[in-house]
Enzyme design. Sequence first.
Site, short mmCIF file in Angstrom:
data_model
loop_
_atom_site.label_atom_id
_atom_site.label_comp_id
_atom_site.label_asym_id
_atom_site.label_seq_id
_atom_site.Cartn_x
_atom_site.Cartn_y
_atom_site.Cartn_z
N ARG A 110 24.87 85.25 38.83
CA ARG A 110 24.64 83.91 38.25
C ARG A 110 24.36 83.95 36.74
NH1 ARG A 110 21.94 83.71 43.07
NH2 ARG A 110 23.08 82.50 44.62
N LYS A 132 32.88 79.70 24.68
CA LYS A 132 33.86 79.21 25.67
C LYS A 132 34.47 80.43 26.35
CE LYS A 132 36.22 75.44 23.62
NZ LYS A 132 37.56 74.84 23.62
N GLU A 174 45.33 80.60 12.89
CA GLU A 174 44.02 79.98 13.14
C GLU A 174 43.22 79.95 11.85
OE1 GLU A 174 42.90 78.39 15.68
OE2 GLU A 174 44.12 79.03 17.37
N LYS A 202 32.75 77.91 12.12
CA LYS A 202 32.78 77.75 13.58
C LYS A 202 31.34 77.64 14.11
CE LYS A 202 34.65 78.46 17.93
NZ LYS A 202 35.68 78.90 18.82
N GLU A 212 31.76 70.50 23.27
CA GLU A 212 32.97 69.78 22.91
C GLU A 212 32.95 68.32 23.32
OE1 GLU A 212 36.35 72.34 23.23
OE2 GLU A 212 37.72 70.68 22.91
N ARG A 216 33.55 69.32 17.91
CA ARG A 216 34.23 70.59 18.20
C ARG A 216 35.74 70.40 18.38
NH1 ARG A 216 31.57 75.50 21.79
NH2 ARG A 216 33.35 76.87 21.64
N ASN A 220 40.60 71.94 16.94
CA ASN A 220 41.96 71.91 17.51
C ASN A 220 42.99 71.41 16.50
OD1 ASN A 220 41.38 72.93 20.03
ND2 ASN A 220 40.78 70.93 20.82
N HIS A 223 46.72 71.94 16.97
CA HIS A 223 46.92 72.45 18.33
C HIS A 223 47.70 71.52 19.25
CE1 HIS A 223 44.19 75.51 17.02
NE2 HIS A 223 44.20 76.12 18.19
N HIS A 227 50.28 73.40 21.46
CA HIS A 227 50.23 73.48 22.92
C HIS A 227 51.54 72.99 23.53
CE1 HIS A 227 45.58 73.52 22.81
NE2 HIS A 227 46.07 74.73 22.83
N HIS A 239 50.46 82.38 19.55
CA HIS A 239 49.66 81.16 19.47
C HIS A 239 49.44 80.68 18.02
CE1 HIS A 239 46.68 78.20 20.51
NE2 HIS A 239 45.80 78.80 19.74
P1 NAD Z 1 45.01 89.25 22.98
O1 NAD Z 1 43.60 89.34 23.38
O2 NAD Z 1 46.04 89.19 24.04
O3 NAD Z 1 45.32 90.49 22.00
C1 NAD Z 1 46.62 90.65 21.49
C2 NAD Z 1 47.14 92.08 21.69
O4 NAD Z 1 46.52 92.94 20.74
C3 NAD Z 1 46.82 92.67 23.05
O5 NAD Z 1 47.92 93.44 23.45
C4 NAD Z 1 45.62 93.58 22.77
O6 NAD Z 1 45.51 94.63 23.71
C5 NAD Z 1 45.96 94.08 21.40
N1 NAD Z 1 44.82 94.48 20.56
C6 NAD Z 1 43.63 93.87 20.46
N2 NAD Z 1 42.88 94.44 19.51
C7 NAD Z 1 43.61 95.46 19.00
C8 NAD Z 1 43.39 96.38 17.97
N3 NAD Z 1 42.28 96.36 17.22
N4 NAD Z 1 44.36 97.29 17.71
C9 NAD Z 1 45.53 97.27 18.42
N5 NAD Z 1 45.81 96.39 19.39
C10 NAD Z 1 44.85 95.50 19.67
O7 NAD Z 1 45.29 87.99 22.03
P2 NAD Z 1 44.34 87.13 21.07
O8 NAD Z 1 45.29 86.42 20.20
O9 NAD Z 1 43.24 87.90 20.46
O10 NAD Z 1 43.65 86.10 22.07
C11 NAD Z 1 44.38 85.12 22.76
C12 NAD Z 1 43.53 84.56 23.86
O11 NAD Z 1 42.34 84.01 23.29
C13 NAD Z 1 44.19 83.42 24.63
O12 NAD Z 1 44.07 83.68 26.01
C14 NAD Z 1 43.39 82.19 24.25
O13 NAD Z 1 43.31 81.26 25.30
C15 NAD Z 1 42.05 82.78 23.94
N6 NAD Z 1 41.23 81.97 23.01
C16 NAD Z 1 39.97 81.66 23.38
C17 NAD Z 1 39.16 80.92 22.53
C18 NAD Z 1 37.75 80.60 22.92
O14 NAD Z 1 37.08 79.84 22.21
N7 NAD Z 1 37.26 81.17 23.99
C19 NAD Z 1 39.65 80.48 21.29
C20 NAD Z 1 40.95 80.83 20.94
C21 NAD Z 1 41.73 81.57 21.81
#
Ligand code: NAD
Length: 332
Positions: A110, A132, A174, A202, A212, A216, A220, A223, A227, A239
């Site tokens: 939990r 999030k 971003e 942020k 949100e 917040r 976006n 976005h 999206h 993205h």
């Molecule tokens: P990701 O986590 O898939 O990473 C991209 C790639 O880079 C992966 O293959 C990973 O293994 C590799 N990688 C990561 N760090 C590395 C490093 N230092 N050296 C070499 N390779 C490395 O992609 P991302 O763009 O970081 O994240 C996307 C995700 O984040 C989505 O699922 C999205 O929904 C989520 N997200 C969440 C929030 C939130 O507020 N929670 C906000 C924005 C995005």
Amino acid sequence: MIQIEVPLGERSYPVLVGPAALGELSSLVPDDVRRVAFVTQENIGISTEIHLPTSTHYLPNGEEAKQLSVIESLCSAFAQGGLTRSDLIVGIGGGVVTDVAGFAAAVYHRGIRVLHVPTTLLGQIDAAIGGKTGVNLSEGKNLVGAFWQPCGVICDTELLASLPEREMRSGMGELAKYHFLGGGQLDSLPLDERVAACVRIKAEVVASDEREGGGRALLNYGHTLAHALEIEGSFDLRHGEAVAIGIEYAAMLAHEMGRISDASLEEHRRVLHAYGLPRGLPAGSNPDRIVKLFGRDKKAKNGFTFVLDGPEGLEVVEGIPENLLRKILERM
Ligand code: NAD
């Protein structure tokens, strides 16, 4: 080292930003923690020493890691390793890892503490900050999750050195949005200060609207079209690249509506160009489908709704006429 606080009363936490910040991990581990479970991905290859018993759990790569079945396996592995309520999960990776590690932490026993070490630019300036967490369903992205704040975040900018160029550029998409959220000329700053400036913005936005309900949503910016392109498509877009195209579109829309000047439209374009980001719609985009998807956006409660720039900065604008949306899509 730059330290920023995410101010959330007794759930406030520090974000450390800078080269070699990972060396500070032990200082953020709460005193009563007996065991640490690292959650990461094999290809990331980043680990760290800590003076406590540890276990390491590897997630699959990409969105397929963001599944309820992965949360179940992870929690089973925690239970088999004897992780208790007073222990700690440390997520080391991009947004995929921090979303999954954070959600597992929110539901295991939990709720146990989690510390994030984001290793992508997108993770450092966005995903790891603000609590999030979540996974996808076959019906859509991020449909199951929880708000679960970490007890600390470490943004070690040296870890970005191994990031593939395309992932770095995706993070820049971003980053571009923070220019218009009060960040100013971020591209003139060194990388660690740039990351810190985004974290500060942020943190402020999250503190004023943790769940949100209002402000917040401004995060976006860009976005809505992003999206739509992501859902619509078989496009080869990361993205952040989709967000960049969405920012160009939102700027053109705001300009057409008389909300921003020629100079402001140009500034949007300058920023996107400075980060080497795409601005045009991918070949084969279908405006009819895109407009349909705009209507399904979570923000669209009162007609077509976009975050748009204007005289007072970014704001949520409702009831935008469909013909205007089409006209700008066709002009892009
Ligand atoms: P990701 O986590 O898939 O990473 C991209 C790639 O880079 C992966 O293959 C990973 O293994 C590799 N990688 C990561 N760090 C590395 C490093 N230092 N050296 C070499 N390779 C490395 O992609 P991302 O763009 O970081 O994240 C996307 C995700 O984040 C989505 O699922 C999205 O929904 C989520 N997200 C969440 C929030 C939130 O507020 N929670 C906000 C924005 C995005």
